[in-house]
Write an enzyme that holds these catalytic residues in place. Structure first.
Site, PDB file in Angstrom:
ATOM      1  N   ASP A 270      41.733  44.364  32.411  1.00  0.00           N
ATOM      2  CA  ASP A 270      41.138  44.051  33.708  1.00  0.00           C
ATOM      3  C   ASP A 270      41.835  42.782  34.214  1.00  0.00           C
ATOM      4  OD1 ASP A 270      39.623  43.987  36.005  1.00  0.00           O
ATOM      5  OD2 ASP A 270      37.718  44.382  35.001  1.00  0.00           O
TER       6      ASP A 270
HETATM    7  C1  NOJ Z   1      38.083  43.382  38.404  1.00  0.00           C
HETATM    8  C2  NOJ Z   1      37.136  44.535  38.246  1.00  0.00           C
HETATM    9  O1  NOJ Z   1      36.354  44.355  37.094  1.00  0.00           O
HETATM   10  C3  NOJ Z   1      37.828  45.880  38.165  1.00  0.00           C
HETATM   11  O2  NOJ Z   1      36.862  46.883  38.184  1.00  0.00           O
HETATM   12  C4  NOJ Z   1      38.796  46.026  39.293  1.00  0.00           C
HETATM   13  O3  NOJ Z   1      39.396  47.296  39.247  1.00  0.00           O
HETATM   14  C5  NOJ Z   1      39.839  44.922  39.183  1.00  0.00           C
HETATM   15  N1  NOJ Z   1      39.174  43.640  39.299  1.00  0.00           N
HETATM   16  C6  NOJ Z   1      40.913  45.041  40.235  1.00  0.00           C
HETATM   17  O4  NOJ Z   1      40.439  44.689  41.466  1.00  0.00           O
END
Ligand code: NOJ
Length: 739
Positions: A270
């Site tokens: 993530d």
């Molecule tokens: C953080 C989030 O937890 C995730 O779900 C998301 O896809 C990413 N950021 C990218 O924006």
């Protein structure tokens, strides 16, 4: 025969891609391989010199947050024409519930109980995203979510593994289409692996504690199903699970995903979550973090530079092998080949229909229609009859909010496409009644001016007061958890004051989570729960209020009476002292001076009992349904067999309606304790007034399997109950034996 041929075709296609991946890998330097593992933020309308240089030098394999196709093409041109090997970039974006045309939030989509429609919705989103140069979305989020405080429950399909699985797989199929290389397909991502929804107290990013049997029986099944359905990528969760944050969790990524499930797709961290391993206190600095993430097997790093800066050193020191890096980069290259990016690296927006085209809006409309859940309807307050009403009050801060009805994660959503409830009601009612509007509160919170008095005056002169309440989009979603989940601000007071006028109240609530409605329920004659319904929320709400269509949505989550009941879910364990209505004692009924006793006491709260306010699966219609004649085609089932379950559903009311019949089972005795009920099937049945229809379900013995005490997966013989009914709390029961 066809199937066999198709499978052979697929196999040879995949062999051909593997060959291309190996050929390419053989020509790549280590630095170029590491570059492929790097994804960076490309927000902005221009290409930065630094990013251009990184692409040219082969130091960047993917971008996130591409603003438009022109920027995407410019970046791609550098990758394809100016980098040594011409490897195309793969562009990712969070396309969660639509792109420009916005569908209901995923929690609302789950309330449709209509996976085919969810699949269609994902297809629409894919086409619009692809027009913008996006190849890969970070959806579906298939985290089981049992705590309404958690802001990201909005992005989930709710509390149930079976419903989440159906919806998650449908979304994957919609995004990816028949073939990833089709111009309208984008890669999907199963996220967040795993257990993020169990963040303690619903506070985002918080620690999770999930025992392995719970993990495997509750949290992992939707991910396994997504893997089996061919989801192209998996994303690690931000959260810490059993002391090992997901981004370094070898058990999850190596043992389960690659080992047990034989998953061959690509994995990604993530946002910055590899560096954050040090914030968790698992690693000491980026080098250590990169090392552990590599061991776990995260192929790509999102928005960080731990891989970029440290992989070479880790290889030099013999801590990671280049062979390992080749495997990981191979997964990334394979995705690029599957997407057809080597052959078609550029996007021509003209290849696609306009954003918000009629077909896209029609899907958003149908989804909004089917997502609305009628929670209360005393004295047939709904549907409204526009011929019989002369004055209608439209009150509240969510009546006319083109942006706020869209919900969380709509970076690209176009509020200009929105039709609000107020404008839809105006269009529907026309001149047949006078409409009086009072916003009453500037927003749902205590954030600006308030004019409850004028709302009261508006209500006084009306035959019915339609109250549009809830939460703005920003109150749910990532990093937007709440500790109190009542209607925020002065909305409860607004209801009380309107109630005092004596005008009947119909509350329409748009929110990103189940709110605690206990304080307002008695004051409302009807409550329609609309989630954040997206671009077409207005017409869907108007048509439902006025009976143009009946409400058909059902809750994908239990609604708590009080926040202290959370986490709350219907498929809980029985406990050694299961609560019953007879054993519940209300706090005010306990005599003063009572001595401490636990005899006869069970698992309930003194001030909230044990039942939810509304159970999972609940939703009213404008008619009533009765269930009768539950039959099983056999009293005993052996492994490999299928049980056929039938039930008669009669529409005993005066209007046609659609029922969502739900099948639950209970495994009475297990080597580990089993939930009191588990959803195993559902179907939507249209039943005309006065008509009886027979619904038939097939329950396969393997659906009764679970991770057992000895950590193997399978069934256990014994007594099972099966219920078919309208929600998790009601239904007719029969029993059978699994032998
Ligand atoms: C953080 C989030 O937890 C995730 O779900 C998301 O896809 C990413 N950021 C990218 O924006």
């Amino acid at each position: 025969m066809n199937k066999v041929l198709n499978r052979m075709d697929l196999q040879s296609e995949s062999n051909a891609i593997d060959q291309k991946v190996q050929d390419l890998l053989a020509r790549m330097t280590l630095a170029e391989k590491i570059g492929q593992m790097n994804q960076q933020d490309a927000t902005g309308d221009t290409v930065s010199a630094d990013m251009a240089e990184a692409i040219r030098a082969g130091r960047l394999g993917s971008v996130i947050n591409l603003s438009n196709a022109a920027v995407g093409n410019e970046l791609q041109k550098i990758a394809v024409e100016e980098s040594r090997l011409g490897i195309p970039l793969v562009a990712a974006r969070d396309v969660i519930h639509g792109f420009k045309t916005i569908q209901p939030i995923p929690l609302g989509q789950a309330a449709t109980w209509n996976p085919d429609l969810v699949q269609e919705g994902a297809r629409v989103a894919a086409l619009e995203a692809r027009k913008n140069g996006i190849h890969w979305t970070f959806a579906p989020m298939i985290d089981i979510s049992r705590d309404a405080r958690w802001g990201r429950i909005a992005e989930s399909f709710g509390e149930d593994p079976f419903l989440t699985t159906q919806m998650g797989v449908a979304m994957v199929m919609g995004f990816q289409g028949d073939d990833l290389s089709d111009n309208g397909s984008i890669a999907a991502c199963a996220k967040h692996f795993a257990g993020y929804g169990a963040s303690e107290t619903g506070r985002d990013y918080n620690t999770t504690n999930i025992p392995e049997n719970e993990l495997r029986n509750v949290y992992l099944p939707p991910f396994k199903a997504a893997a089996d359905a061919g989801v192209a990528t998996f994303m690690a969760s931000f959260s810490d699970i059993d002391g090992i944050p997901a981004s370094a969790n070898e058990f999850l990524f190596q043992q389960v995903l690659r080992g047990e499930w034989r998953y061959e797709g690509m994995t990604i961290s993530d946002w910055d979550s590899i560096r954050q391993l040090s914030d968790h206190g698992l690693t000491d600095g980026d080098r250590d973090a990169a090392h552990q993430a590599l061991i776990a097997g995260l192929d790509m790093e999102m928005a960080g530079d731990a891989y970029l800066n440290h992989i070479e050193g880790l290889i030099d020191e013999g801590l990671v092998s280049e062979h390992r890096i080749d495997q990981m980069v191979g997964n990334i290259l394979r995705l690029k080949f599957q997407l057809g990016l080597f052959e078609n690296p550029y996007t021509d927006p003209d290849d696609f229909e306009e954003y918000g085209n009629p077909a896209a809006m029609a899907v958003a409309r149908q989804m909004a229609d089917e997502s609305l859940v009628l929670l209360k309807n005393d004295n047939a307050a709904l549907p409204l009859d526009k011929q019989k009403l002369s004055d209608i009050a439209i009150i509240g801060p969510m009546a006319d909010e083109p942006y706020e009805q869209l919900g969380t994660w709509i970076f690209d959503g176009d509020p200009d496409l929105s039709i609000t409830p107020k404008s839809a009601i105006e269009a529907l009612v026309g001149n047949s009644a006078r409409l009086h509007y009072s916003r009453a509160l500037e927003c749902t919170r205590n954030c600006g001016w308030e004019d409850i008095d004028s709302a009261v005056l508006t209500a006084e002169k009306a035959d019915v007061a339609l109250l549009f309440l809830g939460e703005e989009s920003i109150l749910s979603g990532e990093a937007h958890s709440r500790a109190n989940i009542n209607l925020p601000g002065r909305q409860e007071e607004l209801i009380q004051k309107v109630k005092a006028t004596g005008t009947p109240i119909v509350a329409v609530i748009q929110a990103g989570r189940p709110l605690t409605l206990t304080n307002i329920l008695d004051d409302c004659d009807a409550v329609l729960y609309a989630w954040h319904p997206g671009s077409m929320g207005g017409p869907a709400i108007a048509d439902t209020l006025f009976g143009v269509r009946p409400p058909t949505g059902r809750l994908p989550v239990s609604f708590p009476r009080a926040v202290g009941q959370l986490p709350l879910y219907y498929n809980h364990k029985n406990t050694g002292r299961p609560a019953t209505d007879d054993t519940v004692i209300a706090i005010d009924d306990i005599p003063i001076g009572s001595t401490q006793t636990s005899l006869g006491m069970t698992a309930f709260h003194l001030d909230a009992g044990y039942r939810p306010l509304f159970p999972f699966g609940f939703g009213l219609s404008y008619t009533e349904f009765e269930y009768a004649n539950l039959t099983l085609d056999r009293p005993e089932l052996t492994d490999g067999q299928t049980l056929t379950v039938t039930v008669d559903i009669t529409n005993t009311g005066k209007r046609d309606g659609t029922e969502i019949a739900q099948l639950y089972v209970r495994d009475h005795v297990g080597s580990i304790t089993r939930p009191i009920k588990e959803l195993k099937g559902f179907q939507s049945v249209d039943v005309r007034a006065g008509e009886t229809k027979t619904a038939s379900f097939e329950l396969k013995s393997e659906q009764l399997a679970f991770y057992r005490r000895n950590k193997s997966f399978g069934t256990e013989p014994g007594k099972f109950s099966v219920w078919v009914g309208p929600n998790a709390d009601e239904g007719i029961e029969l029993q059978f034996q699994l032998i």
